[in-house]
Design a protein around this motif. Structure first.
Motif, PDB file in Angstrom:
ATOM      1  N   PHE A  83      -3.268 -74.559  -0.336  1.00  0.00           N
ATOM      2  CA  PHE A  83      -2.414 -74.328  -1.592  1.00  0.00           C
ATOM      3  C   PHE A  83      -0.907 -74.536  -1.050  1.00  0.00           C
ATOM      4  CE2 PHE A  83      -0.024 -72.205  -4.531  1.00  0.00           C
ATOM      5  CZ  PHE A  83      -0.503 -72.255  -5.830  1.00  0.00           C
ATOM      6  N   ALA A  84      -0.396 -75.764  -1.402  1.00  0.00           N
ATOM      7  CA  ALA A  84       0.897 -75.988  -0.654  1.00  0.00           C
ATOM      8  C   ALA A  84       2.089 -76.198  -1.806  1.00  0.00           C
ATOM      9  CB  ALA A  84       0.656 -77.536   0.068  1.00  0.00           C
ATOM     10  N   ALA A  85       2.964 -75.426  -1.940  1.00  0.00           N
ATOM     11  CA  ALA A  85       4.017 -75.224  -2.972  1.00  0.00           C
ATOM     12  C   ALA A  85       5.216 -75.236  -2.277  1.00  0.00           C
ATOM     13  CB  ALA A  85       3.551 -74.155  -3.658  1.00  0.00           C
ATOM     14  N   ASP A  86       6.187 -75.558  -3.063  1.00  0.00           N
ATOM     15  CA  ASP A  86       7.768 -75.257  -3.019  1.00  0.00           C
ATOM     16  C   ASP A  86       8.026 -74.950  -4.300  1.00  0.00           C
ATOM     17  OD1 ASP A  86      10.279 -75.316  -2.199  1.00  0.00           O
ATOM     18  OD2 ASP A  86      10.536 -77.506  -2.249  1.00  0.00           O
ATOM     19  N   GLY A  87       9.226 -74.005  -4.519  1.00  0.00           N
ATOM     20  CA  GLY A  87      10.019 -73.574  -5.520  1.00  0.00           C
ATOM     21  C   GLY A  87      11.076 -72.554  -5.313  1.00  0.00           C
ATOM     22  N   SER A  88      11.488 -72.120  -6.126  1.00  0.00           N
ATOM     23  CA  SER A  88      12.782 -71.064  -6.044  1.00  0.00           C
ATOM     24  C   SER A  88      12.489 -69.909  -4.968  1.00  0.00           C
ATOM     25  CB  SER A  88      13.204 -70.515  -7.380  1.00  0.00           C
ATOM     26  OG  SER A  88      12.361 -69.701  -7.630  1.00  0.00           O
ATOM     27  N   ALA A  89      13.617 -69.596  -4.464  1.00  0.00           N
ATOM     28  CA  ALA A  89      13.236 -68.535  -3.438  1.00  0.00           C
ATOM     29  C   ALA A  89      12.562 -67.309  -3.940  1.00  0.00           C
ATOM     30  CB  ALA A  89      14.923 -67.881  -3.019  1.00  0.00           C
ATOM     31  N   PRO A  90      12.662 -66.872  -5.236  1.00  0.00           N
ATOM     32  CA  PRO A  90      11.724 -65.853  -5.917  1.00  0.00           C
ATOM     33  C   PRO A  90      10.346 -66.232  -6.203  1.00  0.00           C
ATOM     34  CG  PRO A  90      14.046 -65.939  -7.195  1.00  0.00           C
ATOM     35  CD  PRO A  90      13.784 -67.167  -6.220  1.00  0.00           C
ATOM     36  N   PHE A  91      10.120 -67.506  -6.392  1.00  0.00           N
ATOM     37  CA  PHE A  91       9.042 -68.079  -6.534  1.00  0.00           C
ATOM     38  C   PHE A  91       8.195 -67.976  -5.049  1.00  0.00           C
ATOM     39  CE2 PHE A  91       5.842 -71.342  -6.242  1.00  0.00           C
ATOM     40  CZ  PHE A  91       5.003 -71.134  -6.986  1.00  0.00           C
ATOM     41  N   ARG A  92       8.726 -68.395  -4.158  1.00  0.00           N
ATOM     42  CA  ARG A  92       8.283 -68.541  -2.817  1.00  0.00           C
ATOM     43  C   ARG A  92       7.849 -66.928  -2.432  1.00  0.00           C
ATOM     44  NH1 ARG A  92      12.612 -71.994  -1.780  1.00  0.00           N
ATOM     45  NH2 ARG A  92      13.508 -70.737  -0.277  1.00  0.00           N
ATOM     46  N   MET A  93       8.817 -66.059  -2.512  1.00  0.00           N
ATOM     47  CA  MET A  93       8.453 -64.759  -2.174  1.00  0.00           C
ATOM     48  C   MET A  93       7.214 -64.116  -3.081  1.00  0.00           C
ATOM     49  SD  MET A  93      12.246 -63.132  -1.808  1.00  0.00           S
ATOM     50  CE  MET A  93      11.874 -61.865  -2.823  1.00  0.00           C
ATOM     51  N   VAL A  94       7.345 -64.475  -4.153  1.00  0.00           N
ATOM     52  CA  VAL A  94       5.958 -63.969  -5.043  1.00  0.00           C
ATOM     53  C   VAL A  94       4.920 -64.628  -4.595  1.00  0.00           C
ATOM     54  CG1 VAL A  94       5.041 -63.995  -7.330  1.00  0.00           C
ATOM     55  CG2 VAL A  94       7.403 -63.288  -7.001  1.00  0.00           C
ATOM     56  N   LEU A  95       4.760 -65.875  -4.199  1.00  0.00           N
ATOM     57  CA  LEU A  95       3.664 -66.422  -3.750  1.00  0.00           C
ATOM     58  C   LEU A  95       3.260 -65.998  -2.560  1.00  0.00           C
ATOM     59  CD1 LEU A  95       1.608 -68.794  -4.690  1.00  0.00           C
ATOM     60  CD2 LEU A  95       3.115 -70.418  -3.558  1.00  0.00           C
ATOM     61  N   LYS A  96       3.843 -65.500  -1.605  1.00  0.00           N
ATOM     62  CA  LYS A  96       3.529 -65.239  -0.338  1.00  0.00           C
ATOM     63  C   LYS A  96       3.061 -63.854  -0.577  1.00  0.00           C
ATOM     64  CE  LYS A  96       6.649 -67.799   2.597  1.00  0.00           C
ATOM     65  NZ  LYS A  96       7.747 -67.805   3.433  1.00  0.00           N
ATOM     66  N   ALA A  97       3.624 -62.922  -1.535  1.00  0.00           N
ATOM     67  CA  ALA A  97       3.038 -61.619  -1.794  1.00  0.00           C
ATOM     68  C   ALA A  97       1.599 -61.463  -2.362  1.00  0.00           C
ATOM     69  CB  ALA A  97       4.167 -60.760  -2.563  1.00  0.00           C
ATOM     70  N   VAL A  98       1.329 -62.574  -3.176  1.00  0.00           N
ATOM     71  CA  VAL A  98       0.132 -62.687  -3.919  1.00  0.00           C
ATOM     72  C   VAL A  98      -0.993 -63.252  -3.225  1.00  0.00           C
ATOM     73  CG1 VAL A  98       1.242 -62.407  -6.185  1.00  0.00           C
ATOM     74  CG2 VAL A  98       0.485 -64.707  -5.202  1.00  0.00           C
ATOM     75  N   ARG A  99      -0.583 -63.810  -1.663  1.00  0.00           N
ATOM     76  CA  ARG A  99      -1.585 -64.436  -0.960  1.00  0.00           C
ATOM     77  C   ARG A  99      -2.814 -63.674  -0.968  1.00  0.00           C
ATOM     78  NH1 ARG A  99      -3.914 -65.864   3.699  1.00  0.00           N
ATOM     79  NH2 ARG A  99      -3.580 -67.583   4.719  1.00  0.00           N
ATOM     80  N   PRO A 100      -2.963 -62.336  -0.663  1.00  0.00           N
ATOM     81  CA  PRO A 100      -4.248 -61.796  -0.527  1.00  0.00           C
ATOM     82  C   PRO A 100      -5.039 -61.802  -1.813  1.00  0.00           C
ATOM     83  CG  PRO A 100      -2.541 -60.272   0.248  1.00  0.00           C
ATOM     84  CD  PRO A 100      -1.968 -61.474  -0.437  1.00  0.00           C
ATOM     85  N   GLY A 101      -4.493 -61.767  -3.099  1.00  0.00           N
ATOM     86  CA  GLY A 101      -5.117 -62.092  -4.172  1.00  0.00           C
ATOM     87  C   GLY A 101      -5.585 -63.404  -4.640  1.00  0.00           C
ATOM     88  N   LEU A 102      -4.781 -64.450  -4.172  1.00  0.00           N
ATOM     89  CA  LEU A 102      -5.545 -65.906  -4.287  1.00  0.00           C
ATOM     90  C   LEU A 102      -6.286 -65.908  -3.146  1.00  0.00           C
ATOM     91  CD1 LEU A 102      -1.986 -67.999  -4.167  1.00  0.00           C
ATOM     92  CD2 LEU A 102      -3.657 -67.698  -5.984  1.00  0.00           C
ATOM     93  N   GLY A 103      -6.392 -65.221  -2.006  1.00  0.00           N
ATOM     94  CA  GLY A 103      -7.539 -65.305  -1.003  1.00  0.00           C
ATOM     95  C   GLY A 103      -8.826 -64.728  -1.700  1.00  0.00           C
TER      96      GLY A 103
END
Length: 158
Positions: free
Chosen positions: A121-141
């Protein structure tokens, strides 16, 4: 309302600011897994619990129209459909806030009589989006593991 994202090619899976990679081995053979990924678009809603609706788009410039739980929608362009090794797509437009570019790649490799499934899952977005995406990594896994397990069960029934 959907908005256009920055178009990216397959190389983005290696260079994206946020890359989440998950892998799991299942018992279904690579050919069957590939067919489920690339050929049975509506079937995604039956094995990937985050997907509430999936349909192929007849327009050859696009590939799929996907709706997720919560109403997030992706219109995707298929980048690669090389059986039975790789299926990848980029998101052309979405209503997801903060997202600028997204490419997903499914790599399949033989593992005994089954398949090693790897999802990037390769993404780019705003700084808040990137932070949220990293935080939800366990849930995506977890979502990936559950989805691939459900896909394996589904394929075993056929």
């Amino acid at each position: 309302m959907l908005r256009q994202l920055r178009p990216e090619g397959l190389g983005f899976v290696e260079t994206a600011p946020v890359r989440l990679v998950f892998a799991r081995e299942i018992s279904a053979p690579p050919e069957e897994v590939f067919t489920a990924l690339a050929g049975d678009v509506p079937g995604w809603a039956e094995w990937f619990s985050a997907v509430t609706r999936a349909r192929a788009i007849e327009d050859t410039s696009l590939g799929r129209d996907i709706t997720l739980r919560g109403g997030i929608r992706f219109v995707e362009h298929v980048l690669v459909a090389k059986s039975p090794e790789v299926y990848a797509y980029s998101v052309a437009s979405t209503n997801a806030p903060g997202l600028r570019a997204l490419v997903e790649e499914w790599r399949l490799a033989p593992a005994g009589t089954g398949t090693r499934v790897q999802w990037t899952f390769a993404a780019d977005g705003s700084a808040p989006f990137r932070m949220v995406l990293k935080a939800v990594r366990p849930g995506l896994g977890r979502a990936f593991r559950d989805a691939v397990t459900a896909l394996d069960r589904r394929l075993a029934k056929h």
